[in-house]
Design an enzyme around this catalytic site. Structure first.
Site, PDB file in Angstrom:
ATOM      1  CB  ALA A   8      -0.976  -0.060   1.157  1.00 32.28           C
ATOM      2  N   GLY A  10       2.579   2.687  -2.925  1.00 28.98           N
ATOM      3  CA  GLY A  10       2.768   3.203  -3.942  1.00 28.98           C
ATOM      4  C   GLY A  10       1.882   4.784  -4.033  1.00 28.98           C
ATOM      5  NE  ARG A  14      -1.798   3.775 -13.000  1.00 31.36           N
ATOM      6  CZ  ARG A  14      -1.415   2.437 -13.098  1.00 31.36           C
ATOM      7  NH1 ARG A  14      -2.122   1.727 -14.097  1.00 31.36           N
ATOM      8  NH2 ARG A  14      -0.760   1.657 -12.186  1.00 31.36           N
ATOM      9  CG  ASP A  99      -4.460  -1.470  -6.282  1.00 34.09           C
ATOM     10  OD1 ASP A  99      -4.378  -2.670  -6.140  1.00 34.09           O
ATOM     11  OD2 ASP A  99      -4.052  -0.856  -7.258  1.00 34.09           O
ATOM     12  N   GLY A 136      -1.118  -6.751 -15.532  1.00 31.00           N
ATOM     13  CA  GLY A 136      -0.246  -7.933 -15.952  1.00 31.00           C
ATOM     14  C   GLY A 136      -1.209  -8.852 -16.456  1.00 31.00           C
ATOM     15  CE1 TYR A 360     -28.144  29.132  14.443  1.00 29.46           C
ATOM     16  CE2 TYR A 360     -28.293  31.225  15.407  1.00 29.46           C
ATOM     17  CZ  TYR A 360     -27.687  29.970  15.342  1.00 29.46           C
ATOM     18  OH  TYR A 360     -26.252  29.616  15.800  1.00 29.46           O
TER      19      TYR A 360
HETATM   20  C1  UD1 Z   1       0.176  -4.866 -10.212  1.00 28.27           C
HETATM   21  C2  UD1 Z   1       0.858  -6.135 -10.975  1.00 28.27           C
HETATM   22  C3  UD1 Z   1       0.050  -6.433 -12.122  1.00 28.27           C
HETATM   23  C4  UD1 Z   1      -1.374  -6.809 -11.532  1.00 28.27           C
HETATM   24  C5  UD1 Z   1      -1.892  -5.717 -10.795  1.00 28.27           C
HETATM   25  C6  UD1 Z   1      -3.263  -5.999 -10.150  1.00 28.27           C
HETATM   26  C7  UD1 Z   1       3.268  -5.842 -10.685  1.00 28.27           C
HETATM   27  C8  UD1 Z   1       4.516  -5.327 -11.151  1.00 28.27           C
HETATM   28  N1  UD1 Z   1       2.151  -5.716 -11.425  1.00 28.27           N
HETATM   29  O1  UD1 Z   1       0.210  -3.636 -11.094  1.00 28.27           O
HETATM   30  O2  UD1 Z   1       0.635  -7.783 -12.518  1.00 28.27           O
HETATM   31  O3  UD1 Z   1      -2.200  -7.255 -12.732  1.00 28.27           O
HETATM   32  O4  UD1 Z   1      -1.215  -5.141 -10.079  1.00 28.27           O
HETATM   33  O5  UD1 Z   1      -3.850  -5.026  -9.696  1.00 28.27           O
HETATM   34  O6  UD1 Z   1       3.164  -6.302  -9.479  1.00 28.27           O
HETATM   35  N2  UD1 Z   1       2.987  -0.581  -4.494  1.00 28.27           N
HETATM   36  C9  UD1 Z   1       3.776  -0.298  -3.481  1.00 28.27           C
HETATM   37  N3  UD1 Z   1       5.056   0.062  -3.718  1.00 28.27           N
HETATM   38  C10 UD1 Z   1       5.537   0.424  -4.897  1.00 28.27           C
HETATM   39  C11 UD1 Z   1       4.553   0.049  -5.926  1.00 28.27           C
HETATM   40  C12 UD1 Z   1       3.227  -0.433  -5.793  1.00 28.27           C
HETATM   41  O7  UD1 Z   1       3.457  -0.403  -2.101  1.00 28.27           O
HETATM   42  O8  UD1 Z   1       6.543   0.922  -5.319  1.00 28.27           O
HETATM   43  C13 UD1 Z   1       1.511  -0.990  -3.865  1.00 28.27           C
HETATM   44  C14 UD1 Z   1       0.516  -0.117  -4.405  1.00 28.27           C
HETATM   45  O9  UD1 Z   1       0.148   1.053  -3.373  1.00 28.27           O
HETATM   46  C15 UD1 Z   1      -0.892  -0.690  -4.690  1.00 28.27           C
HETATM   47  C16 UD1 Z   1       0.001  -2.101  -5.273  1.00 28.27           C
HETATM   48  O10 UD1 Z   1       1.300  -2.284  -4.884  1.00 28.27           O
HETATM   49  O11 UD1 Z   1      -1.585  -0.843  -3.646  1.00 28.27           O
HETATM   50  C17 UD1 Z   1       0.059  -2.508  -6.605  1.00 28.27           C
HETATM   51  O12 UD1 Z   1       0.794  -1.397  -7.112  1.00 28.27           O
HETATM   52  P1  UD1 Z   1       0.125  -0.710  -8.686  1.00 28.27           P
HETATM   53  O13 UD1 Z   1       1.278   0.336  -9.150  1.00 28.27           O
HETATM   54  O14 UD1 Z   1      -1.303  -0.409  -8.622  1.00 28.27           O
HETATM   55  O15 UD1 Z   1       0.399  -1.969  -9.784  1.00 28.27           O
HETATM   56  P2  UD1 Z   1      -0.241  -2.228 -11.077  1.00 28.27           P
HETATM   57  O16 UD1 Z   1       0.416  -1.431 -12.058  1.00 28.27           O
HETATM   58  O17 UD1 Z   1      -1.435  -2.120 -10.890  1.00 28.27           O
HETATM   59 CA    CA Z   2      -2.900  -1.532  -9.203  1.00 34.66          CA
END
Ligand code: UD1
Ligand code: CA
Length: 461
Positions: A8, A10, A14, A99, A136, A360
């Site tokens: 959690a 990231g 977007r 997410d 993915g 009031y």
């Molecule tokens: C990721 C998967 C993808 C999958 C999708 C499903 C990878 C490389 N890709 O893509 O294959 O289909 O989830 O929803 O894993 N997060 C961190 N630190 C980071 C990056 C992300 O904690 O450095 C967390 C985000 O907060 C998020 C989750 O990991 O809750 C997924 O990250 P996100 O960037 O949404 O990955 P996707 O591109 O959706």
């Molecule tokens: Ca995602």
């Protein structure tokens, strides 16, 4: 031992938001909390990987791991693993994303059963998506799993694959620890992908792929459109549960009820009702149409229509609205009426008291059986003492005539009676009539005399 790691940290580019993605809310609750719900009941220890911009107080009883630079999901998993370094290598580690608010504890339980039944080292949860874009893709050679490829790295052929990675995995901890050191950020996004662990281990570990039995409208909330799709599912589920518990909801597509709001039996909710925060609705109440209630308790059989109620306690058998504004910190006893175009704030109203129209009432303590006539104003603010508000006390059975101006601080004793149109500045004794207005003067014959003088001055023939 089963440990879970929820990613959690990231930023959620977007979303185009100052709020970190996983703190965006559905039905008044952060999306990451729904994700936690799916794994926590299935785990002995639950880790949430967050960044410093997320308050740790949101996560009671969870292990917190920090990833301050979002280098990718692989790096985030590594940070999570560091916080459970003490648990045995034979433990299972469930990884999920913060997410995805739509996976349930049942989904995860079935996934664990699948993992155990097949004796896997790694299990991957996939799903079939009508629109797989942004996710993915699961690449297979025939039926055999090959790898997960991110959209940014995918060929046109791979982009056409509809079997997507849900972002949920179960790893044997020892196996994961060894492979995670080997992942690199040599890809289109320059990130460490947890998914690379699967291709690294493909030949040396038993990898099982389970496809989710049901289809979801979204498998990871990346933008606000997807947030609304996930919200649709969760909000419908909330409404459905209330209906199954004896609540009538008319035009449910127009009604919104937050997670955790309690609604009693035989409540009727009319179109356009929004119930938010810590709100409780007593049995037999009728709410709406077009009403917003936040952090409030509404007593049984009370009627609230076309009104806003904030942080207040409303008793049983009360009537609120149409068009009332019940601001914070009001307490209403039984059978109180707050009527049309009435604003009340930080006031107490005892049983059977009525403020039916155009008033009031602020910072007031009002007794039982009081009638407050149309257009009554408590002047609680002098404008001279910073933000100080002065209190008004109106005791039992008092009668406040229409269009009264009650200049606080003020006490109106029991049975006190205020003549309509009064400006009241002094205490009104028990059983007294207070008249605070100029005496009426009737000028006999004035209209006729006026018309006569008009006629004389006229130039008309
Ligand atoms: C990721 C998967 C993808 C999958 C999708 C499903 C990878 C490389 N890709 O893509 O294959 O289909 O989830 O929803 O894993 N997060 C961190 N630190 C980071 C990056 C992300 O904690 O450095 C967390 C985000 O907060 C998020 C989750 O990991 O809750 C997924 O990250 P996100 O960037 O949404 O990955 P996707 O591109 O959706
Ligand atoms: Ca995602």
């Amino acid at each position: 031992m089963i440990a879970s790691i929820i990613l959690a940290a990231g930023i959620g580019k977007r979303m185009y938001s100052k709020t970190p993605k996983v703190l965006h809310k559905i039905a008044g609750r952060e999306i990451v909390k729904y994700a936690i719900d799916s794994v926590k009941p299935n785990s002995d220890v639950t880790v949430v990987v967050i960044s410093e911009s997320i308050p740790r107080e949101l996560f009671d009883n969870l292990v917190i791991a920090y990833q301050n630079v979002p280098l990718g999901t692989g790096d985030a998993v590594q940070k999570g693993l560091e916080s459970i370094a003490n648990i045995d290598d034979s433990s299972q580690v469930i990884v999920t994303t913060g997410d995805n608010p739509l996976l349930t504890a049942d989904d995860i339980k079935r996934f664990i059963n699948f993992h155990n039944a097949n004796g896997n080292d790694i299990s991957l949860l996939t799903a079939i998506a009508d629109d797989p874009s942004g996710l993915g893709r699961t690449v297979r050679d025939g039926a055999v799993f090959t790898k997960i490829v991110e959209e940014a790295d995918a060929t046109e052929e791979e982009k056409a694959i509809k079997e997507i990675n849900t972002g949920v995995y179960i790893f044997s901890k020892g196996v994961l620890l060894k492979a995670i050191r080997k992942i690199s950020n040599n890809n289109a996004q320059g990130e460490y992908y947890i998914t690379d662990v699967l291709s690294i281990l493909r030949k040396n570990a038993k990898i099982g792929v389970k496809t989710l039995e049901r289809r979801l409208p979204v498998y990871g909330v990346n933008n606000r459109y997807e947030l609304s799709l996930a919200a649709g599912v969760i909000k419908n589920e909330i409404l459905k549960n209330h209906m199954l518990n004896g609540v009538t909801i008319m035009n449910p597509e127009t009604v919104s009820i937050d997670y955790g709001v309690e609604v009693g039996r035989d409540v009727t909710i009319l179109p356009g009702a929004i119930l938010e925060g810590h709100t409780q609705i007593g049995g037999g109440a009728m709410i709406g149409p077009y009403t917003r209630i936040i952090d409030s308790v509404i007593g049984s059989r009370t009627l609230v229509q076309m009104s806003v109620v904030l942080n207040s306690l409303i008793g049983e058998d009360c009537t609120i609205g149409p068009f009332s504004y019940v601001r914070p910190e009001n307490i209403l006893a039984r059978k109180v009426k707050i009527g049309t175009f009435v604003e009340v704030k930080k006031s107490r109203f005892n049983e059977n008291t009525k403020v039916p129209h155009l008033s009031y009432i602020g910072d007031a303590t009002v007794g039982k059986n009081v009638n407050i006539g149309a257009g009554t104003i408590t002047c609680n603010f002098s404008g001279l003492e910073e933000s100080k508000k002065n209190p008004t006390y109106i005791e039992d059975n008092a009668f406040i005539g229409s269009h009264s101006t009650l200049v606080a601080p003020l006490v109106i004793k029991r049975n006190g009676y205020i003549a309509a149109g009064s400006v009241v500045t002094e205490e009104v004794p028990e059983d007294a009539l207070a008249i605070g207005r100029t005496k009426q003067v009737n000028k006999e014959g004035w209209v006729k005399r006026r018309k006569l003088s008009n006629d004389k001055g006229s130039t008309e023939p």
